[in-house]
Design a protein around this motif. Structure first.
Motif, short mmCIF file in Angstrom:
data_model
loop_
_atom_site.label_atom_id
_atom_site.label_comp_id
_atom_site.label_asym_id
_atom_site.label_seq_id
_atom_site.Cartn_x
_atom_site.Cartn_y
_atom_site.Cartn_z
N GLY A 136 100.79 106.98 111.11
CA GLY A 136 99.66 107.60 110.45
C GLY A 136 99.91 109.06 110.15
O GLY A 136 101.05 109.51 110.01
N ALA A 137 98.84 109.84 110.07
CA ALA A 137 98.97 111.25 109.73
C ALA A 137 99.79 111.98 110.78
O ALA A 137 99.71 111.66 111.98
N PRO A 138 100.62 112.96 110.36
CA PRO A 138 101.45 113.70 111.32
C PRO A 138 100.61 114.29 112.44
O PRO A 138 99.52 114.83 112.21
N GLY A 139 101.12 114.17 113.63
CA GLY A 139 100.45 114.75 114.79
C GLY A 139 99.44 113.85 115.46
O GLY A 139 98.95 114.16 116.54
N THR A 140 99.11 112.70 114.84
CA THR A 140 98.09 111.82 115.44
C THR A 140 98.70 110.79 116.37
O THR A 140 98.00 110.24 117.22
N ASP A 141 100.00 110.49 116.19
CA ASP A 141 100.69 109.45 116.98
C ASP A 141 100.01 108.09 116.87
O ASP A 141 100.14 107.25 117.75
N ARG A 142 99.28 107.89 115.79
CA ARG A 142 98.64 106.59 115.57
C ARG A 142 99.48 105.77 114.60
O ARG A 142 100.00 106.28 113.62
N TRP A 143 99.57 104.48 114.90
CA TRP A 143 100.37 103.55 114.13
C TRP A 143 99.48 102.45 113.58
O TRP A 143 98.52 102.03 114.23
N PHE A 144 99.82 101.99 112.37
CA PHE A 144 98.98 101.02 111.68
C PHE A 144 99.82 99.83 111.21
O PHE A 144 100.93 100.00 110.70
N GLY A 145 99.26 98.65 111.38
CA GLY A 145 99.89 97.43 110.90
C GLY A 145 98.84 96.38 110.62
O GLY A 145 97.64 96.69 110.55
N GLU A 146 99.25 95.16 110.46
CA GLU A 146 98.29 94.08 110.27
C GLU A 146 98.91 92.77 110.72
O GLU A 146 100.13 92.63 110.79
N VAL A 147 98.03 91.84 111.07
CA VAL A 147 98.45 90.48 111.38
C VAL A 147 97.66 89.55 110.46
O VAL A 147 96.61 89.92 109.92
N ARG A 148 98.17 88.32 110.34
CA ARG A 148 97.56 87.39 109.39
C ARG A 148 97.60 85.98 109.95
O ARG A 148 98.52 85.22 109.67
N PRO A 149 96.63 85.60 110.76
CA PRO A 149 96.62 84.23 111.30
C PRO A 149 96.53 83.20 110.19
O PRO A 149 95.85 83.42 109.17
N ASP A 150 97.20 82.07 110.38
CA ASP A 150 97.21 81.06 109.32
C ASP A 150 96.72 79.69 109.78
O ASP A 150 96.94 78.69 109.11
N ALA A 151 96.02 79.65 110.91
CA ALA A 151 95.47 78.39 111.39
C ALA A 151 94.25 78.68 112.27
O ALA A 151 94.16 79.75 112.88
#
Length: 726
Positions: A136-151
């Motif tokens: 994420g934004a510099p200095g926040t140490d936050r990470w972003f992703g996604e998952v996608r269940p298929d059942a």
């Protein structure tokens, strides 16, 4: 003078870095001025021998770094993981194919580079493919992703943090070359980089492995210039972002996600009383003939033709005769008055029985089958309350509350009184009540019912609903529950958290542009556990704006409900612009709750006095545009009139974008000028595009700023699909 290529290498490499580094990793690579750290890329590489496969990752510690065994905790902190519903006590919600955003805060000591990824574990215990998270934004140490269940089923996910030796090497070498260091200074870096890439190549797909191995060999080739030795390795950020060499992998505690079928999020509901379909009444409104499941089948098909996919029936059980209400909720009913379906139970049976005037159980099953053939599901009302002559009242008097005078307490919502309804007391014999209600629900599931609209769930213990929904889904995970709870926000959100598939909302009373923007954004923020269903009307609710707004207001509210929310619904009569209320109330005059209301649906549409064609078009637009199937993709755009609302939805998989401008004024022409968020529409700020109105067929050339005129007597809304110029 040295080799000319080496003289120009720093500047050339800076250009190479800028052109090969993926945009998504720039933040991860942008650190403060580097200082010497204890963990050089090669030292870290040699120290960690932990394999990168999932089984080894789950083991808990890397060889040489027994953090857990030494009582030092995890190698890297992983905090604030989302979605997490009450710390993982309840599962987050998803539907099949939905992109579920995941985020976490993770950081490490020093200046070495790290990465994060999310692991999705299916109902069968199998882990999904590697999914790297973006910084994420510099200095926040936050990470972003996604998952996608298929059942359908219960999934879990976890976030992993790891040391990334390639990015650490990349960052260090880039800065050293930019600072003018030459071959002699970089000798160790080149050797360490070569060894690192040989190891990294083992985890790269075969079709890209030669590229990584070639870069490793180039680093070790003393016979070529520095620029030629280093450039291939620095150009691997795309490959080694997707297939990184991970060290000291640390995994968070798993968190649950319950994945429903898609109808839990995307659905169009229509409520009608089957007893009114095919019914005949006299000039006083008194019933001559009662409608049945069989006579209601034609209406079922008409509703399907309008594009609705869920037909919700009020209670279909025997109606009590004791204290039966007459028309308009009068206290005295005549012998021919049909009473309220929510006064459940009589001598003919209770919650597992069918009102004999509607037909038999076989007739009901035939009705469910007819709906399935037409493309609609039948949803039943689950109202846990009883008429005074319900069999439970005599068989289980302990399930009710007895007043001081010895009478059973009836339902009250002051100043309203419901003398024909006895509430259940869940504190008396809770095990007996739970077992009986579970039996009743599973009885209807066995008849083919997979959707229940639950009446007033906020008046029953929340823990009971959590138990019941879990028990039913253990038998059939496709069963869905809609919470009819117009109550305090905390309770509405709580019911979503404990398992209700959908929820009624305050949409009915949100009429101003700022209110709608604020409320939809609030619902998006709660999308991990609460799915909205927008209803412009119900048998109990005829809001003031429909009473006085005229036919254009019915269009306006249908556009808002059907396009702002993936799920929406309406009660029969809306398409005929029924708008007359009992004086001083939000309730319909001659309310269908207490009497039969047969209507001339086909004749009204033939005479142009029905909104059915417009609703048919709205539902067709919803089905044809994947962007309208989701909630989280809603973006509000600037427009300089508070009488206009402008919003869009975009589905990145299909590159499908819908842009809506709707007037909130049903009486006057409104003008406005848009300021569109162009990236949210998939464009750069300067680009132009074509919009096609899916209601009128008109097309326009648009950009960021556009003038809009909406006349409610013509069309109060533009429903645009957005298309790139060819």
């Amino acid at each position: 003078m040295g080799n000319p290529a080496e003289q120009h290498a720093p500047e050339a490499l800076k250009t190479e870095i800028a052109t090969t580094k993926p945009t998504d990793t720039e933040v991860a690579l942008a650190t403060e001025d580097t200082v010497e750290t204890a963990e050089s890329p090669a030292a870290s590489f040699r120290a960690s021998t932990r394999p990168a496969d999932a089984a080894a990752d789950a083991a808990g510690s890397a060889a040489g770094w027994p953090w857990d065994e030494l009582g030092l905790g995890q190698r890297f902190p992983i905090e604030q993981v989302t979605p997490s519903i009450e710390g993982g006590r309840f599962p987050a919600k998803a539907v099949v194919g939905e992109r579920v955003p995941v985020s976490a805060v993770s950081y490490r000591e020093g200046h070495a580079m790290m990465g994060c990824n999310v692991v999705l574990i299916g109902p069968d215990g199998q882990e999904g493919p590697f999914a790297r998270m973006r910084p994420g934004a510099p200095g926040t140490d936050r990470w972003f992703g996604e998952v996608r269940p298929d059942a359908v089923g219960r999934w879990t996910f976890a976030v992993e943090a790891f040391s990334d030796p390639y990015l650490t090497w990349h960052d260090a070498v880039s800065k050293k070359i930019a600072a003018g260091q030459g071959l002699e200074d970089l000798a160790n870096d080149l050797a360490e980089g070569s060894a690192l890439l040989h190891e990294a190549a083992k985890g790269v797909p075969e079709q890209e492995r030669d590229r990584v191995t070639g870069a490793a060999l180039a680093l070790a080739d003393a016979g070529i210039p520095l620029f030629a030795r280093v450039s291939p390795a620095l150009g691997l950020t795309d490959v080694l972002w997707r297939h990184p060499l991970r060290q000291h992998v640390t995994r968070s505690e798993p968190l649950p996600i319950w994945c429903d079928r898609q109808r839990a999020l995307f659905s169009a509901w229509y409520e009608f009383f089957p007893r009114s379909e095919g019914a005949v009444v006299d000039e006083r409104g008194k019933p001559v003939t009662h409608g049945t499941f069989r006579t209601a089948v034609p209406r079922l098909r008409q509703v399907a033709d309008m594009g609705f996919d869920v037909v919700y029936l009020p209670p279909i059980h025997p109606i009590g005769r004791v204290n039966r209400k007459g028309p308009n909720n009068t206290l005295v009913a005549g012998p021919e008055d049909v009473g309220s379906p929510w006064a459940i139970g009589a001598a003919e049976g209770g919650h597992d029985a069918i009102h004999p005037d509607l037909g038999t159980l076989d007739d009901f099953r035939a009705f469910v089958d007819a709906g399935r053939e037409a493309g609609v599901e039948i949803a039943l009302d689950l109202a846990l309350q009883c008429a005074p002559d319900h069999p439970w009242v005599t068989e289980h008097p302990e399930w009710f509350t007895t007043r001081a005078d010895g009478t059973v307490a009836y339902a009250e919502n002051p100043p309203k009184k419901y003398q024909d309804i006895y509430p259940l007391n869940f504190d008396n014999d809770p095990e007996g009540i739970r077992a009986e209600i579970l039996r009743v629900v599973l009885h209807w599931v066995a008849q083919g019912v997979k959707i229940f609209r639950v009446d007033n769930p906020h008046t029953k213990p929340v823990g009971f609903w959590h138990w019941l929904i879990d028990e039913v889904k253990a038998v059939d995970p496709d069963v869905l529950f809609l919470a009819e709870a117009f109550t305090k926000p905390a309770m509405m959100h709580g019911l979503g958290k404990i398992g209700f598939s959908q929820s009624y909302t305050y949409f009915t009373w949100r009429v101003q542009a700022w209110e709608l923007r604020e409320y939809v954004q609030e619902l998006i923020a709660a999308a991990d556990y609460m799915r909205p269903n927008f209803w412009p009307n119900t048998p109990d609710i005829l809001p003031e704006h429909l009473q006085h707004g005229g036919p254009p207001m019915f269009k306006i509210r249908a556009v808002l409900a059907s396009l702002l929310s993936p799920s929406w619904g309406m009660y029969a009569g809306y398409e005929l612009f029924e708008h007359v209320a009992r004086a001083g109330s939000e309730e319909y005059l001659d309310n269908e709750k207490y009497q039969l209301r047969p209507r001339d649906w086909i004749g009204k549409e033939h005479d142009g006095e029905s909104l059915a064609p417009y609703l048919r078009r709205l539902n067709a637009v919803r089905k044809a545009n994947p962007a309208l199937h989701w909630l989280r993709d809603t973006v509000f755009h600037g427009i300089d009139s508070e009488q206009l609302l402008c919003f869009s939805k975009r589905d990145p998989d299909s590159d499908n974008t819908v842009l809506v401008v709707v007037s909130l004024d049903s009486h006057n022409v409104q003008w406005g000028n848009t300021t569109l968020d162009m990236p949210a529409l998939g464009f750069d700020w300067h680009e132009r595009f074509t919009v096609q109105d899916e209601i009128t067929g008109a097309t326009f050339d648009w950009g960021q700023h556009n003038a809009v005129r909406l006349d409610p007597l013509y069309e109060p809304a533009h429903v645009f699909t957005v298309h790139r110029h060819r």
